[in-house]
Design a protein around this motif. Structure first.
Motif, PDB file in Angstrom:
ATOM      1  N   ARG A 102       0.852  -1.197   0.000  1.00 22.29           N
ATOM      2  CA  ARG A 102       0.000   0.000   0.000  1.00 22.29           C
ATOM      3  C   ARG A 102       0.888   1.248   0.000  1.00 22.29           C
ATOM      4  N   ARG A 122      -7.651  -4.988  -7.455  1.00 21.04           N
ATOM      5  CA  ARG A 122      -8.081  -4.171  -6.322  1.00 21.04           C
ATOM      6  C   ARG A 122      -7.394  -2.816  -6.431  1.00 21.04           C
ATOM      7  N   GLU A 123      -8.185  -1.781  -6.526  1.00 16.44           N
ATOM      8  CA  GLU A 123      -7.656  -0.417  -6.639  1.00 16.44           C
ATOM      9  C   GLU A 123      -6.601  -0.314  -7.753  1.00 16.44           C
ATOM     10  N   GLY A 124      -6.870  -1.008  -8.855  1.00 17.83           N
ATOM     11  CA  GLY A 124      -5.980  -0.958 -10.005  1.00 17.83           C
ATOM     12  C   GLY A 124      -4.771  -1.871  -9.936  1.00 17.83           C
TER      13      GLY A 124
END
Length: 163
Positions: A102, A122-124
């Motif tokens: 992250r 997930r989130e690109g």
């Protein structure tokens, strides 16, 4: 670029050779990425006989593998940034793997630990667990993965029934 993706081999307590379906399936890859839990350093050479290997150590790997590969890394391949981690921790493996990178710019995260094939965006970020080619646990079939890096990242699982 074609990459073979393997995790959780847990070998030598079960077998001293790689399954034929795995070696046949990895034929022609430019690189093999292993997401940890080799459990025996001798297994590294079995995969290196097929293609160059990048890896991280898993929670069941000893100091020799940890020292050689580390526990987490980012690979820069074909213009892409691929996070590599085993995935063990307090959360479910996909969540642990995602959180390990992250805030970093990665295109994909390869992980293992659960022995469960997994593919999600997930989130690109592509999250990919190849499953296990030798220790399927609760899964119906053994598995490994292929990752194609080009204008897009394409991941696929390859399954087989017998080691």
């Amino acid at each position: 670029m074609l990459i073979g993706v393997v995790s959780d081999t847990h070998m030598y307590s079960r077998s001293r050779q790689l399954p034929k379906a795995l070696t046949d399936g990895l034929r022609g890859v430019e690189l093999i990425v292993h997401a940890g839990d080799w459990t025996n350093p001798e297994v590294v050479g079995l995969l290196e006989a097929l293609a160059p290997v990048e890896s991280v150590a898993g929670n069941n790997d000893g100091p020799e593998i940890v020292e050689r590969f580390g526990r987490r890394k980012v690979l820069e391949l074909a213009g892409r940034r691929i996070g590599l981690v085993h995935g063990d921790g307090w959360r479910a493996a996909p969540d642990t793997a995602f959180e390990a990178f992250r805030g970093e710019s990665v295109d994909a995260v390869i992980f293992g630990h659960s022995h469960t094939p997994y593919l999600e965006r997930r989130e690109g970020v592509l999250l990919f667990n190849p499953g296990s080619p030798t220790d399927k646990r609760r899964e119906l079939r053994y598995s490994f993965g292929l990752l194609r890096l080009g204008s897009e990242i394409v991941a696929e699982h390859r399954y087989y029934d017998q080691k």
